[in-house]
Design a protein around this motif. Structure first.
Motif, PDB file in Angstrom:
ATOM      1  N   GLN A  42       4.072  -3.908 -14.492  1.00 32.70           N
ATOM      2  CA  GLN A  42       5.321  -3.158 -14.332  1.00 32.70           C
ATOM      3  C   GLN A  42       6.289  -3.448 -15.484  1.00 32.70           C
ATOM      4  O   GLN A  42       6.919  -2.548 -16.023  1.00 32.70           O
ATOM      5  CB  GLN A  42       5.960  -3.516 -12.991  1.00 32.70           C
ATOM      6  CG  GLN A  42       7.084  -2.595 -12.542  1.00 32.70           C
ATOM      7  CD  GLN A  42       7.606  -2.989 -11.169  1.00 32.70           C
ATOM      8  OE1 GLN A  42       8.206  -4.049 -10.993  1.00 32.70           O
ATOM      9  NE2 GLN A  42       7.344  -2.155 -10.183  1.00 32.70           N
ATOM     10  N   PHE A  99      -2.652 -10.739  -7.084  1.00 29.45           N
ATOM     11  CA  PHE A  99      -2.536  -9.292  -7.244  1.00 29.45           C
ATOM     12  C   PHE A  99      -1.081  -8.897  -7.497  1.00 29.45           C
ATOM     13  O   PHE A  99      -0.782  -8.072  -8.375  1.00 29.45           O
ATOM     14  CB  PHE A  99      -3.063  -8.596  -5.991  1.00 29.45           C
ATOM     15  CG  PHE A  99      -2.775  -7.121  -5.944  1.00 29.45           C
ATOM     16  CD1 PHE A  99      -3.623  -6.215  -6.541  1.00 29.45           C
ATOM     17  CD2 PHE A  99      -1.635  -6.642  -5.297  1.00 29.45           C
ATOM     18  CE1 PHE A  99      -3.347  -4.855  -6.507  1.00 29.45           C
ATOM     19  CE2 PHE A  99      -1.358  -5.293  -5.262  1.00 29.45           C
ATOM     20  CZ  PHE A  99      -2.219  -4.385  -5.865  1.00 29.45           C
ATOM     21  N   THR A 100      -0.169  -9.490  -6.728  1.00 34.58           N
ATOM     22  CA  THR A 100       1.252  -9.160  -6.858  1.00 34.58           C
ATOM     23  C   THR A 100       1.790  -9.581  -8.221  1.00 34.58           C
ATOM     24  O   THR A 100       2.531  -8.831  -8.876  1.00 34.58           O
ATOM     25  CB  THR A 100       2.060  -9.838  -5.731  1.00 34.58           C
ATOM     26  OG1 THR A 100       1.510  -9.460  -4.470  1.00 34.58           O
ATOM     27  CG2 THR A 100       3.514  -9.432  -5.789  1.00 34.58           C
ATOM     28  N   ARG A 150       0.839  -1.208   0.000  1.00 35.27           N
ATOM     29  CA  ARG A 150       0.000   0.000   0.000  1.00 35.27           C
ATOM     30  C   ARG A 150       0.871   1.253   0.000  1.00 35.27           C
ATOM     31  O   ARG A 150       0.607   2.211  -0.735  1.00 35.27           O
ATOM     32  CB  ARG A 150      -0.921   0.003   1.221  1.00 35.27           C
ATOM     33  CG  ARG A 150      -2.105  -0.939   1.115  1.00 35.27           C
ATOM     34  CD  ARG A 150      -2.876  -1.012   2.414  1.00 35.27           C
ATOM     35  NE  ARG A 150      -3.514   0.255   2.745  1.00 35.27           N
ATOM     36  CZ  ARG A 150      -4.117   0.484   3.908  1.00 35.27           C
ATOM     37  NH1 ARG A 150      -4.152  -0.445   4.839  1.00 35.27           N
ATOM     38  NH2 ARG A 150      -4.687   1.644   4.136  1.00 35.27           N
ATOM     39  N   GLN A 192      -7.568  -1.766  -4.181  1.00 32.24           N
ATOM     40  CA  GLN A 192      -7.703  -3.225  -4.183  1.00 32.24           C
ATOM     41  C   GLN A 192      -7.038  -3.827  -2.945  1.00 32.24           C
ATOM     42  O   GLN A 192      -7.553  -4.772  -2.343  1.00 32.24           O
ATOM     43  CB  GLN A 192      -7.080  -3.807  -5.456  1.00 32.24           C
ATOM     44  CG  GLN A 192      -7.848  -3.485  -6.724  1.00 32.24           C
ATOM     45  CD  GLN A 192      -7.133  -4.022  -7.957  1.00 32.24           C
ATOM     46  OE1 GLN A 192      -6.139  -3.465  -8.423  1.00 32.24           O
ATOM     47  NE2 GLN A 192      -7.629  -5.134  -8.481  1.00 32.24           N
ATOM     48  N   LEU A 223       2.653   1.524  -3.522  1.00 31.55           N
ATOM     49  CA  LEU A 223       1.756   1.952  -4.594  1.00 31.55           C
ATOM     50  C   LEU A 223       1.267   3.382  -4.381  1.00 31.55           C
ATOM     51  O   LEU A 223       1.053   4.126  -5.344  1.00 31.55           O
ATOM     52  CB  LEU A 223       0.563   0.992  -4.693  1.00 31.55           C
ATOM     53  CG  LEU A 223       0.915  -0.433  -5.120  1.00 31.55           C
ATOM     54  CD1 LEU A 223      -0.295  -1.353  -5.004  1.00 31.55           C
ATOM     55  CD2 LEU A 223       1.464  -0.452  -6.545  1.00 31.55           C
ATOM     56  N   ARG A 238      -0.429   4.991  -7.712  1.00 29.46           N
ATOM     57  CA  ARG A 238      -1.331   3.981  -8.270  1.00 29.46           C
ATOM     58  C   ARG A 238      -2.499   3.752  -7.299  1.00 29.46           C
ATOM     59  O   ARG A 238      -2.561   2.748  -6.589  1.00 29.46           O
ATOM     60  CB  ARG A 238      -0.571   2.680  -8.520  1.00 29.46           C
ATOM     61  CG  ARG A 238       0.537   2.838  -9.556  1.00 29.46           C
ATOM     62  CD  ARG A 238       1.258   1.538  -9.795  1.00 29.46           C
ATOM     63  NE  ARG A 238       2.290   1.686 -10.804  1.00 29.46           N
ATOM     64  CZ  ARG A 238       3.116   0.703 -11.182  1.00 29.46           C
ATOM     65  NH1 ARG A 238       3.015  -0.492 -10.603  1.00 29.46           N
ATOM     66  NH2 ARG A 238       4.032   0.915 -12.101  1.00 29.46           N
ATOM     67  N   GLU A 252      -5.732   3.167  -7.778  1.00 30.96           N
ATOM     68  CA  GLU A 252      -6.681   2.073  -8.038  1.00 30.96           C
ATOM     69  C   GLU A 252      -6.184   0.775  -7.433  1.00 30.96           C
ATOM     70  O   GLU A 252      -6.946   0.054  -6.779  1.00 30.96           O
ATOM     71  CB  GLU A 252      -6.882   1.891  -9.556  1.00 30.96           C
ATOM     72  CG  GLU A 252      -7.918   2.835 -10.136  1.00 30.96           C
ATOM     73  CD  GLU A 252      -8.251   2.474 -11.572  1.00 30.96           C
ATOM     74  OE1 GLU A 252      -8.120   1.289 -11.929  1.00 30.96           O
ATOM     75  OE2 GLU A 252      -8.625   3.380 -12.319  1.00 30.96           O
ATOM     76  N   GLN A 253      -4.915   0.467  -7.649  1.00 29.64           N
ATOM     77  CA  GLN A 253      -4.347  -0.746  -7.076  1.00 29.64           C
ATOM     78  C   GLN A 253      -4.332  -0.675  -5.551  1.00 29.64           C
ATOM     79  O   GLN A 253      -4.522  -1.676  -4.876  1.00 29.64           O
ATOM     80  CB  GLN A 253      -2.928  -0.966  -7.620  1.00 29.64           C
ATOM     81  CG  GLN A 253      -2.899  -1.365  -9.086  1.00 29.64           C
ATOM     82  CD  GLN A 253      -1.472  -1.491  -9.585  1.00 29.64           C
ATOM     83  OE1 GLN A 253      -0.753  -0.507  -9.686  1.00 29.64           O
ATOM     84  NE2 GLN A 253      -1.072  -2.708  -9.899  1.00 29.64           N
ATOM     85  N   LYS A 254      -4.101   0.514  -5.029  1.00 29.91           N
ATOM     86  CA  LYS A 254      -4.088   0.685  -3.573  1.00 29.91           C
ATOM     87  C   LYS A 254      -5.469   0.383  -2.987  1.00 29.91           C
ATOM     88  O   LYS A 254      -5.585  -0.210  -1.909  1.00 29.91           O
ATOM     89  CB  LYS A 254      -3.658   2.110  -3.226  1.00 29.91           C
ATOM     90  CG  LYS A 254      -3.508   2.374  -1.743  1.00 29.91           C
ATOM     91  CD  LYS A 254      -2.896   3.739  -1.505  1.00 29.91           C
ATOM     92  CE  LYS A 254      -2.898   4.095  -0.030  1.00 29.91           C
ATOM     93  NZ  LYS A 254      -4.231   4.450   0.465  1.00 29.91           N
ATOM     94  N   SER A 275       0.501  -7.220 -10.861  1.00 27.20           N
ATOM     95  CA  SER A 275       1.173  -5.925 -10.766  1.00 27.20           C
ATOM     96  C   SER A 275       2.577  -5.991 -11.348  1.00 27.20           C
ATOM     97  O   SER A 275       3.035  -5.039 -11.994  1.00 27.20           O
ATOM     98  CB  SER A 275       1.231  -5.470  -9.300  1.00 27.20           C
ATOM     99  OG  SER A 275      -0.067  -5.286  -8.781  1.00 27.20           O
TER     100      SER A 275
END
Length: 277
Positions: free
Chosen positions: A272, A264-265, A223, A237, A226, A231, A233-235, A268
């Protein structure tokens, strides 16, 4: 033959210290912590500034870390005294041995947290490598530089990452560590999170609370990472995963959140890689 009253008019010289305003060498005070900061009118401008800076009344509010680092850099430019050198060494040793009380006392006494040894290692490097989150936070609060590099080019963040200390990485990121300086090999907190999650998914015997704590620490680190990258949006999630984790009561439920976090990882990391092309 005596001159016209010259000798009679001359006052008794008494025990003068010597020519001019300079005292004799043997009258110079012994080096002490902060020696050189209380000089009189003959003091130069930098020393006079330091005298005002260190001797004035302590403010009631918290001093910004950036201001503390600026004052410490000026102090280092002047060079430490013998006692200060000893205190700087003690600070690094206390950080390396996880001696929180000694670290706190030395910092409160004004010991510079950015001072490095002959290999460029600061107290923050040692504390980060050892994974002592409390000492890391204390050093940052007193002006330690989270981006200072040692003789090999390692920042405290590098050392926390290579020793897998997730909470320390989170603290360093919050303290201003550069996210692009995590690893000179190009690895990010996402890579570290993936490796930590792989270990948890291998089913090595951990108690429910231990697994939940590990997953929570990984979520907090990601968190922060990101958020620094913008980021959001990803945060969000991750926020949802954190809420689900708090509602777990069985090992199976925690494992489910762990699997979702692993997915999720991985996603991401793929994003990246695509962004770098």
């Amino acid at each position: 033959m005596e001159g016209g009253g010259g000798a009679a008019a001359a006052p008794d010289p008494g025990p003068e210290p010597g020519p001019g305003l300079e005292p004799e060498p043997e009258q110079a005070p012994e080096p002490a912590l902060g020696a050189g900061l209380t000089l009189g009118p003959a003091a130069g401008a930098p020393l006079g500034y330091l005298h005002v800076l260190w001797q004035r009344e302590e403010p009631t509010g918290k001093i910004p870390a950036r201001r503390l680092r600026r004052a410490a850099r000026l102090h280092r430019w002047l060079g430490p005294t013998g006692k200060e050198t000893h205190a700087l060494k003690r600070l690094r040793e206390a950080a390396n041995s996880n001696d929180l009380d000694t670290v706190q006392q030395l910092l409160e006494d004004g010991t510079d947290p950015c001072a490095a040894d002959d290999k460029g290692r600061t107290a923050l490097h040692f504390a980060s490598c050892n994974g002592n989150d409390h000492i890391v936070q204390l050093l940052l609060d007193h002006g330690a530089d989270p981006n200072q590099r040692d003789g090999l080019g390692n920042t405290p963040l590098h050392l926390a990452a290579c020793t897998n200390h997730v909470p320390v990485i989170t603290t360093l990121l919050r303290g201003g560590a550069r996210v692009d300086a995590l690893d000179r090999a190009g690895r990010t907190p996402l890579h570290l999170a993936k490796s930590k999650l792989n270990i948890l998914q291998e089913g090595i015997s951990h108690s429910l609370e231990a697994v939940r704590l590990e997953v929570k620490q990984i979520i907090q680190m990601l968190r922060e990472y990101l958020d620094r990258l913008g980021r959001h949006e990803q945060k969000e999630q991750l926020d949802d995963l954190c809420s689900r984790l708090q509602m777990t009561s069985t090992k199976e439920q925690v494992d489910e959140v762990t699997d979702l976090l692993a997915s999720f990882t991985s996603l991401s990391l793929q994003m990246q890689k695509m962004e770098k092309r």
